[in-house]
Design a protein around this motif. Structure first.
Motif, PDB file in Angstrom:
ATOM      1  N   LEU A  33       0.736  -0.954   0.036  1.00 37.31           N
ATOM      2  CA  LEU A  33      -0.036  -0.064   0.051  1.00 37.31           C
ATOM      3  C   LEU A  33       0.996   1.263   0.006  1.00 37.31           C
ATOM      4  CD1 LEU A  33      -3.060   1.113   0.043  1.00 37.31           C
ATOM      5  CD2 LEU A  33      -2.518   1.131   2.707  1.00 37.31           C
ATOM      6  N   ALA A  34       2.128   1.220   0.880  1.00 33.90           N
ATOM      7  CA  ALA A  34       2.843   2.451   0.919  1.00 33.90           C
ATOM      8  C   ALA A  34       3.469   2.729  -0.411  1.00 33.90           C
ATOM      9  CB  ALA A  34       3.856   2.194   2.122  1.00 33.90           C
ATOM     10  N   TYR A  35       4.097   1.661  -1.154  1.00 36.62           N
ATOM     11  CA  TYR A  35       4.750   1.880  -2.277  1.00 36.62           C
ATOM     12  C   TYR A  35       3.694   2.023  -3.611  1.00 36.62           C
ATOM     13  CZ  TYR A  35       9.078   0.182  -0.938  1.00 36.62           C
ATOM     14  OH  TYR A  35      10.606   0.153  -0.200  1.00 36.62           O
ATOM     15  N   GLY A  36       2.160   1.789  -3.303  1.00 40.25           N
ATOM     16  CA  GLY A  36       1.401   2.148  -4.178  1.00 40.25           C
ATOM     17  C   GLY A  36       1.113   0.812  -5.209  1.00 40.25           C
ATOM     18  N   VAL A  37       1.447  -0.106  -4.787  1.00 36.85           N
ATOM     19  CA  VAL A  37       1.341  -1.608  -5.441  1.00 36.85           C
ATOM     20  C   VAL A  37       0.077  -2.192  -5.157  1.00 36.85           C
ATOM     21  CG1 VAL A  37       2.453  -3.749  -5.865  1.00 36.85           C
ATOM     22  CG2 VAL A  37       4.218  -1.807  -5.479  1.00 36.85           C
ATOM     23  N   ALA A  38      -0.775  -2.497  -6.258  1.00 33.42           N
ATOM     24  CA  ALA A  38      -1.986  -3.158  -5.865  1.00 33.42           C
ATOM     25  C   ALA A  38      -1.733  -4.561  -5.499  1.00 33.42           C
ATOM     26  CB  ALA A  38      -2.970  -2.888  -7.062  1.00 33.42           C
ATOM     27  N   VAL A  39      -2.567  -5.099  -4.856  1.00 32.83           N
ATOM     28  CA  VAL A  39      -2.333  -6.499  -4.507  1.00 32.83           C
ATOM     29  C   VAL A  39      -3.922  -7.220  -4.822  1.00 32.83           C
ATOM     30  CG1 VAL A  39      -2.058  -8.362  -2.991  1.00 32.83           C
ATOM     31  CG2 VAL A  39      -0.523  -6.420  -2.809  1.00 32.83           C
ATOM     32  N   ARG A  40      -3.998  -8.110  -5.691  1.00 35.32           N
ATOM     33  CA  ARG A  40      -5.229  -8.891  -5.832  1.00 35.32           C
ATOM     34  C   ARG A  40      -4.890 -10.491  -6.188  1.00 35.32           C
ATOM     35  NH1 ARG A  40      -7.007  -9.970 -11.363  1.00 35.32           N
ATOM     36  NH2 ARG A  40      -5.423  -9.414 -12.922  1.00 35.32           N
ATOM     37  N   PHE A  41      -6.030 -11.299  -5.967  1.00 36.03           N
ATOM     38  CA  PHE A  41      -5.993 -12.355  -6.340  1.00 36.03           C
ATOM     39  C   PHE A  41      -6.429 -12.773  -7.762  1.00 36.03           C
ATOM     40  CE2 PHE A  41      -6.127 -12.969  -1.594  1.00 36.03           C
ATOM     41  CZ  PHE A  41      -5.352 -14.029  -1.559  1.00 36.03           C
ATOM     42  N   ALA A  42      -5.917 -13.635  -8.602  1.00 35.84           N
ATOM     43  CA  ALA A  42      -6.202 -13.897  -9.921  1.00 35.84           C
ATOM     44  C   ALA A  42      -6.025 -15.402 -10.132  1.00 35.84           C
ATOM     45  CB  ALA A  42      -5.184 -12.973 -10.680  1.00 35.84           C
ATOM     46  N   ASP A  43      -6.483 -15.928 -11.145  1.00 35.55           N
ATOM     47  CA  ASP A  43      -6.182 -17.185 -11.691  1.00 35.55           C
ATOM     48  C   ASP A  43      -4.873 -17.095 -12.640  1.00 35.55           C
ATOM     49  OD1 ASP A  43      -5.835 -19.749 -13.145  1.00 35.55           O
ATOM     50  OD2 ASP A  43      -8.188 -19.993 -13.180  1.00 35.55           O
ATOM     51  N   LEU A  44      -3.735 -17.477 -12.183  1.00 28.54           N
ATOM     52  CA  LEU A  44      -2.655 -17.380 -12.810  1.00 28.54           C
ATOM     53  C   LEU A  44      -2.367 -18.843 -13.833  1.00 28.54           C
ATOM     54  CD1 LEU A  44      -0.352 -15.853 -10.345  1.00 28.54           C
ATOM     55  CD2 LEU A  44      -1.617 -14.795 -11.911  1.00 28.54           C
ATOM     56  N   GLY A  45      -3.270 -19.378 -13.803  1.00 33.10           N
ATOM     57  CA  GLY A  45      -3.164 -20.778 -14.968  1.00 33.10           C
ATOM     58  C   GLY A  45      -2.628 -21.863 -14.391  1.00 33.10           C
ATOM     59  N   ASP A  46      -2.620 -22.968 -15.246  1.00 37.14           N
ATOM     60  CA  ASP A  46      -2.327 -24.526 -14.560  1.00 37.14           C
ATOM     61  C   ASP A  46      -0.639 -24.307 -14.791  1.00 37.14           C
ATOM     62  OD1 ASP A  46      -1.792 -26.809 -13.855  1.00 37.14           O
ATOM     63  OD2 ASP A  46      -3.228 -27.551 -15.351  1.00 37.14           O
ATOM     64  N   TRP A  47       0.060 -24.642 -14.178  1.00 29.82           N
ATOM     65  CA  TRP A  47       1.626 -24.631 -14.411  1.00 29.82           C
ATOM     66  C   TRP A  47       2.037 -26.010 -14.304  1.00 29.82           C
ATOM     67  CZ3 TRP A  47       4.830 -20.894 -15.665  1.00 29.82           C
ATOM     68  CH2 TRP A  47       4.223 -19.571 -15.975  1.00 29.82           C
ATOM     69  N   GLY A  48       1.256 -27.076 -14.106  1.00 32.69           N
ATOM     70  CA  GLY A  48       1.471 -28.487 -14.219  1.00 32.69           C
ATOM     71  C   GLY A  48       2.296 -28.784 -12.827  1.00 32.69           C
ATOM     72  N   ARG A  49       3.333 -29.271 -12.820  1.00 33.17           N
ATOM     73  CA  ARG A  49       3.902 -29.798 -11.396  1.00 33.17           C
ATOM     74  C   ARG A  49       4.571 -28.484 -10.822  1.00 33.17           C
ATOM     75  NH1 ARG A  49       7.205 -35.171 -12.593  1.00 33.17           N
ATOM     76  NH2 ARG A  49       5.743 -36.606 -11.425  1.00 33.17           N
ATOM     77  N   ALA A  50       4.926 -27.428 -11.573  1.00 30.50           N
ATOM     78  CA  ALA A  50       5.585 -26.196 -11.049  1.00 30.50           C
ATOM     79  C   ALA A  50       4.304 -25.536 -10.269  1.00 30.50           C
ATOM     80  CB  ALA A  50       6.086 -25.347 -12.049  1.00 30.50           C
ATOM     81  N   GLU A  51       4.693 -24.619  -9.411  1.00 30.19           N
ATOM     82  CA  GLU A  51       3.509 -24.070  -8.753  1.00 30.19           C
ATOM     83  C   GLU A  51       3.968 -22.248  -8.805  1.00 30.19           C
ATOM     84  OE1 GLU A  51       1.335 -24.714  -4.975  1.00 30.19           O
ATOM     85  OE2 GLU A  51       3.333 -23.672  -4.136  1.00 30.19           O
TER      86      GLU A  51
END
Length: 101
Positions: free
Chosen positions: A9-27
């Motif tokens: 918040l202090a840096y002015g960076v928004a934070v939100r949840f989003a679907d970042l897709g399926d990365w298989g075994r990687a997360e």
């Protein structure tokens, strides 16, 4: 509010949840978009966590991506190689987590 969220918040960076897709075994836990600036937390990862685990996830993911934001704005030096940058981002995130306990 976690220390990581307060810093975002202090840096002015928004934070939100989003679907970042399926990365298989990687997360893929999170990503930083410098153009907005915004940190997106992977809702797929969050959905699998307990409430207790969710707080730690948010702090670590936001802290990690905030490190990269700080690199982007020139607040800290960009380390080489990439592995060193990622290790430093992880260490910064864990410092934030330790302070929040």
């Amino acid at each position: 509010m976690s220390g990581a969220l307060a810093q975002a918040l202090a840096y002015g960076v928004a934070v939100r949840f989003a679907d970042l897709g399926d990365w298989g075994r990687a997360e893929l836990r999170s990503e930083y978009d410098a153009a907005i600036p915004e940190i997106r937390l992977n809702v797929r990862v969050a959905a699998a966590l307990t409430i207790a685990e969710l707080g730690e996830f948010v702090t670590l993911a936001v802290g990690h991506e905030l490190y990269h934001h700080r690199e982007r704005i020139g607040e800290i030096a960009v380390l080489a190689p990439r592995r060193a940058r990622e290790a430093a981002a992880s260490a910064f995130a864990h410092e934030l987590l330790d302070r929040s306990r």
